[in-house]
Design a protein around this motif. Structure first.
Motif, mmCIF file in Angstrom:
data_model
loop_
_atom_site.group_PDB
_atom_site.id
_atom_site.type_symbol
_atom_site.label_atom_id
_atom_site.label_comp_id
_atom_site.label_asym_id
_atom_site.label_seq_id
_atom_site.Cartn_x
_atom_site.Cartn_y
_atom_site.Cartn_z
ATOM 1 N N GLY A 153 40.973 14.635 -3.874
ATOM 2 C CA GLY A 153 41.608 15.710 -3.111
ATOM 3 C C GLY A 153 41.630 15.442 -1.620
ATOM 4 N N SER A 154 42.136 16.444 -0.893
ATOM 5 C CA SER A 154 42.351 16.270 0.546
ATOM 6 C C SER A 154 41.121 16.711 1.338
ATOM 7 C CB SER A 154 43.534 17.134 0.968
ATOM 8 O OG SER A 154 43.200 18.480 0.690
ATOM 9 N N TRP A 155 41.150 16.413 2.654
ATOM 10 C CA TRP A 155 40.093 16.880 3.559
ATOM 11 C C TRP A 155 40.069 18.399 3.586
ATOM 12 C CZ3 TRP A 155 36.140 14.523 5.928
ATOM 13 C CH2 TRP A 155 36.125 13.122 5.955
ATOM 14 N N LYS A 156 41.274 19.011 3.444
ATOM 15 C CA LYS A 156 41.358 20.466 3.479
ATOM 16 C C LYS A 156 40.580 21.071 2.306
ATOM 17 C CE LYS A 156 44.851 24.041 3.763
ATOM 18 N NZ LYS A 156 46.264 24.314 3.514
ATOM 19 N N ARG A 157 40.790 20.464 1.118
ATOM 20 C CA ARG A 157 40.074 20.966 -0.056
ATOM 21 C C ARG A 157 38.565 20.724 0.099
ATOM 22 N NH1 ARG A 157 40.493 18.365 -5.759
ATOM 23 N NH2 ARG A 157 42.748 18.271 -5.488
ATOM 24 N N PHE A 158 38.250 19.563 0.707
ATOM 25 C CA PHE A 158 36.842 19.244 0.956
ATOM 26 C C PHE A 158 36.212 20.327 1.847
ATOM 27 C CE2 PHE A 158 34.003 17.432 4.234
ATOM 28 C CZ PHE A 158 32.930 17.061 3.450
ATOM 29 N N GLY A 159 36.935 20.693 2.925
ATOM 30 C CA GLY A 159 36.419 21.717 3.846
ATOM 31 C C GLY A 159 36.168 23.028 3.127
ATOM 32 N N LYS A 160 37.143 23.407 2.275
ATOM 33 C CA LYS A 160 37.026 24.690 1.555
ATOM 34 C C LYS A 160 35.835 24.674 0.595
ATOM 35 C CE LYS A 160 41.764 26.436 1.322
ATOM 36 N NZ LYS A 160 42.930 26.412 0.430
ATOM 37 N N ALA A 161 35.757 23.590 -0.205
ATOM 38 C CA ALA A 161 34.728 23.537 -1.252
ATOM 39 C C ALA A 161 33.330 23.391 -0.650
ATOM 40 C CB ALA A 161 35.010 22.375 -2.205
ATOM 41 N N ALA A 162 33.188 22.425 0.286
ATOM 42 C CA ALA A 162 31.862 22.180 0.860
ATOM 43 C C ALA A 162 31.437 23.371 1.720
ATOM 44 C CB ALA A 162 31.883 20.893 1.678
ATOM 45 N N GLY A 163 32.370 23.829 2.580
ATOM 46 C CA GLY A 163 32.043 24.948 3.474
ATOM 47 C C GLY A 163 31.708 26.204 2.681
ATOM 48 N N GLY A 164 32.510 26.489 1.649
ATOM 49 C CA GLY A 164 32.303 27.694 0.845
ATOM 50 C C GLY A 164 30.948 27.686 0.161
ATOM 51 N N SER A 165 30.607 26.545 -0.450
ATOM 52 C CA SER A 165 29.333 26.499 -1.185
ATOM 53 C C SER A 165 28.148 26.598 -0.241
ATOM 54 C CB SER A 165 29.243 25.223 -2.026
ATOM 55 O OG SER A 165 29.458 24.090 -1.218
ATOM 56 N N LEU A 166 28.280 25.955 0.923
ATOM 57 C CA LEU A 166 27.184 26.011 1.895
ATOM 58 C C LEU A 166 27.013 27.434 2.422
ATOM 59 C CD1 LEU A 166 25.131 24.173 3.281
ATOM 60 C CD2 LEU A 166 26.729 23.911 5.177
ATOM 61 N N ALA A 167 28.152 28.108 2.675
ATOM 62 C CA ALA A 167 28.097 29.480 3.209
ATOM 63 C C ALA A 167 27.405 30.410 2.208
ATOM 64 C CB ALA A 167 29.513 29.970 3.518
ATOM 65 N N VAL A 168 27.750 30.262 0.919
ATOM 66 C CA VAL A 168 27.114 31.123 -0.096
ATOM 67 C C VAL A 168 25.603 30.882 -0.119
ATOM 68 C CG1 VAL A 168 26.965 31.594 -2.580
ATOM 69 C CG2 VAL A 168 29.199 31.262 -1.514
ATOM 70 N N SER A 169 25.218 29.595 -0.068
ATOM 71 C CA SER A 169 23.783 29.280 -0.086
ATOM 72 C C SER A 169 23.075 29.934 1.093
ATOM 73 C CB SER A 169 23.549 27.756 0.001
ATOM 74 O OG SER A 169 24.316 27.088 -0.941
ATOM 75 N N LEU A 170 23.637 29.751 2.288
ATOM 76 C CA LEU A 170 22.979 30.286 3.490
ATOM 77 C C LEU A 170 22.896 31.808 3.448
ATOM 78 C CD1 LEU A 170 24.453 27.980 6.275
ATOM 79 C CD2 LEU A 170 22.146 27.977 5.320
ATOM 80 N N LEU A 171 23.982 32.422 2.984
ATOM 81 C CA LEU A 171 24.011 33.885 2.913
ATOM 82 C C LEU A 171 22.891 34.402 1.999
ATOM 83 C CD1 LEU A 171 25.794 36.314 3.872
ATOM 84 C CD2 LEU A 171 26.849 36.217 1.611
ATOM 85 N N LEU A 172 22.740 33.745 0.853
ATOM 86 C CA LEU A 172 21.696 34.185 -0.089
ATOM 87 C C LEU A 172 20.295 33.948 0.474
ATOM 88 C CD1 LEU A 172 23.275 33.121 -3.476
ATOM 89 C CD2 LEU A 172 22.713 35.434 -2.739
ATOM 90 N N VAL A 173 20.139 32.850 1.198
ATOM 91 C CA VAL A 173 18.835 32.576 1.823
ATOM 92 C C VAL A 173 18.522 33.693 2.818
ATOM 93 C CG1 VAL A 173 17.593 31.013 3.378
ATOM 94 C CG2 VAL A 173 18.908 30.082 1.465
ATOM 95 N N LEU A 174 19.513 34.059 3.629
ATOM 96 C CA LEU A 174 19.310 35.127 4.621
ATOM 97 C C LEU A 174 18.996 36.462 3.947
ATOM 98 C CD1 LEU A 174 22.040 34.409 7.319
ATOM 99 C CD2 LEU A 174 19.559 34.204 7.544
ATOM 100 N N CYS A 175 19.723 36.765 2.855
ATOM 101 C CA CYS A 175 19.500 38.034 2.148
ATOM 102 C C CYS A 175 18.087 38.115 1.583
ATOM 103 C CB CYS A 175 20.494 38.189 0.997
ATOM 104 S SG CYS A 175 22.149 38.481 1.559
ATOM 105 N N ASN A 176 17.466 36.948 1.350
ATOM 106 C CA ASN A 176 16.123 36.942 0.770
ATOM 107 C C ASN A 176 15.053 36.607 1.804
ATOM 108 O OD1 ASN A 176 16.249 37.341 -2.310
ATOM 109 N ND2 ASN A 176 17.983 35.986 -1.867
ATOM 110 N N ALA A 177 15.382 36.824 3.090
ATOM 111 C CA ALA A 177 14.426 36.475 4.153
ATOM 112 C C ALA A 177 13.089 37.181 3.953
ATOM 113 C CB ALA A 177 15.019 36.819 5.509
ATOM 114 N N GLY A 178 13.137 38.384 3.373
ATOM 115 C CA GLY A 178 11.899 39.138 3.141
ATOM 116 C C GLY A 178 10.970 38.480 2.128
#
Ligand SMILES: [Zn+2]
Length: 497
Positions: A137-162
């Motif tokens: 695939g393209s760099w654009k798809r790479f940005g979407k897939a990699a960025g999206g998965s990383l964002a979900v991971s970080l968001l969940l980590v933040l939600c569980n900061a407690g």
């Protein structure tokens, strides 16, 4: 063969990784925490983070990336078989013994079920991973897939900061069961430690002693002690009942240069703030001709070459409760009195306020403040119980330091000094932060404002009390306390000057 999108390819691999290799991890988490949101988050973070790394490696390295992924898959198969069969985990000690195992010793582990598991779950998928026709695939798809998965991971980590306290108290087990990160991270750690152990430190210029007066310095490196909870700095609870009565004790305002043990201890022992590894205080003084002894119930110091190195087991002879830091004081007087050298430096690396289970760090008679929480799940619900346990650990530290001073007071024919400073501070729930390790530039003051005490026997000049010192003052002050003449000595960071 049908072409497969890289997104689908990585999704399949991360699902397989979760379902086949991370069952022990999930079982452990479920047994030790009943917070459904956290458990679901852990599973999703495992999925998204592995997806992210897999995508990154395969997209950037193409075929080489898939070969690496395939090798990882095979190792995960073997590691998981081992973890489940022997009810163990891939922690540092297991991997160390694995790397030290000879081929003939490993042979008994290879059984028919092991071979079947490796072929079906490891080698066949490996062939597919390397042989599949992947559309990158393209760099654009790479940005979407990699960025999206990383964002979900970080968001969940933040939600569980407690949940940082819970994770902190189960980090060894969770870390040792997460595939493939357990063996990757721990192998890197072992490699770094081996490299550090063999690291050549940059020697400091030769030094000498300016006289042959008999001196002894006991340098105590504290663990996670923070200034805010010491009554000597104004804390409303009496946490320094003994030291507050010691005549001539100097109470200094000190800051740590880092918020984690390895860097904090290095700062205490080195002559200036540097990323390089210069000859550290004990090695330097040993080379100069002092008697130097390192006593430890902790870890993380730069390599100590030359001085006598004593661990808990070496110090425990005749000690009843050797799981506490009091073991560090065993035979202290004898060591000083029996030393033939004029100059003696003994370093005690303590563990007294190491979290999160502060209540396990002191003997029961030091449990002044109650109730204390004996598990971290409680701590989040009843923060005062965590503070009670922490304060008791400070009271125990107070006792130990007072014991050292009492010992030094009675040492014959030597001038003696006790110098105490903590490696870093600690958060106890302020702004929902616990423990330590926030990068120093962003860290709250609780994590770097540390207690620092110095006591000198008669025969020593008095010390000055600057507005504030950092950990490098230790190096230069100890040089002066032991009459060392050295081009590395900086009088501006000497408490005796
Ligand atoms: Zn530490």
């Amino acid at each position: 063969m049908k072409e497969i999108k890289l997104t689908t390819f990585c999704a399949i691999l991360s699902i397989v990784n979760l379902v086949c290799f991370n069952i022990p991890f999930m079982v452990y988490a479920c047994r030790n925490n009943d917070n459904l949101f956290l458990l679901i988050s852990l599973a999703i973070v495992l999925l998204t983070l592995n997806f992210f790394v897999c995508y990154l490696v395969c997209f950037l390295l193409r075929r080489l990336g898939r070969i690496l992924t395939a090798i990882c898959h095979l190792i995960s198969t073997i590691a998981t078989y081992y973890v489940i069969s022997y009810n163990t985990m891939m922690d540092e000690s297991i991997l160390r013994s694995f790397f030290n195992t000879r081929m003939e010793e490993a042979a008994p582990f290879v059984t028919w079920s092991f071979a079947a598991c490796v072929i079906i779950l490891g080698i066949l998928p490996m062939i597919w991973i390397i042989g599949a026709k992947v559309n990158y695939g393209s760099w654009k798809r790479f940005g979407k897939a990699a960025g999206g998965s990383l964002a979900v991971s970080l968001l969940l980590v933040l939600c569980n900061a407690g949940q940082t306290l819970w994770i902190g108290s189960h980090d060894t087990e969770l870390g040792g069961l997460t595939m493939p990160w357990s063996y990757i991270v721990n192998t890197c750690r072992i490699a770094i430690q081996n490299r550090n152990a063999n690291a050549k430190e940059i020697p400091l210029p030769d030094a000498s002693f300016s006289n042959n007066e008999r001196r002894a310095v006991v340098l105590v490196i504290g663990e996670s002690a923070r200034k805010a909870n010491c009554s000597l700095y104004g804390y409303e609870r009496e946490t320094n009942p003994l030291l507050s009565k010691v005549e001539g004790l100097h109470v200094l305002n000190a800051k740590s240069c880092a918020t984690f043990t390895i860097a904090g201890v290095k700062s205490i022992l080195e002559y200036e703030d540097t990323d390089a590894l210069y000859e550290i205080l004990p090695n330097y003084l040993h080379r100069t001709g002092a008697k130097v002894q390192w006593r430890t119930v902790n870890w993380g110091e730069p390599p100590v070459h030359g001085p006598e190195y004593l661990k808990r087991a070496d110090l425990a002879q005749g000690v009843e409760e050797d799981r506490y830091d009091g073991v560090l004081l065993n035979g202290l007087r004898e060591t000083i009195e029996n030393s033939e050298e004029d100059k003696v430096l003994i370093i005690l690396h303590t563990n007294t306020s190491h979290g999160p289970a502060y209540c396990q760090r002191y003997p029961s008679q030091f449990e002044v403040y109650t109730p204390v929480c004996d598990n971290v799940e409680q701590a989040a619900k009843a923060p005062q119980e965590l503070i009670n346990a922490y304060d008791n650990s400070i009271i125990y530290t107070d006792f130990l330091l007072n014991e050292i001073i009492d010992t030094l007071k009675t040492v014959q024919d030597r001038s003696c000094a006790m110098f105490y400073i903590s490696d870093h501070g600690e958060s106890l729930g302020e702004n929902s932060l616990y423990m330590h390790g926030v990068p120093i530039k962003m860290a709250p003051r609780e994590q770097y404002e540390v207690p620092c005490f110095i006591w000198l026997s008669e025969g020593y000049r008095n010390v000055r009390e600057p507005d504030e010192i950092d950990q490098h003052w230790v190096f230069h002050s100890v040089l002066d306390l032991l009459d060392v003449e050295s081009p590395a000595y900086n009088p501006e960071k000497d408490l005796l000057r």
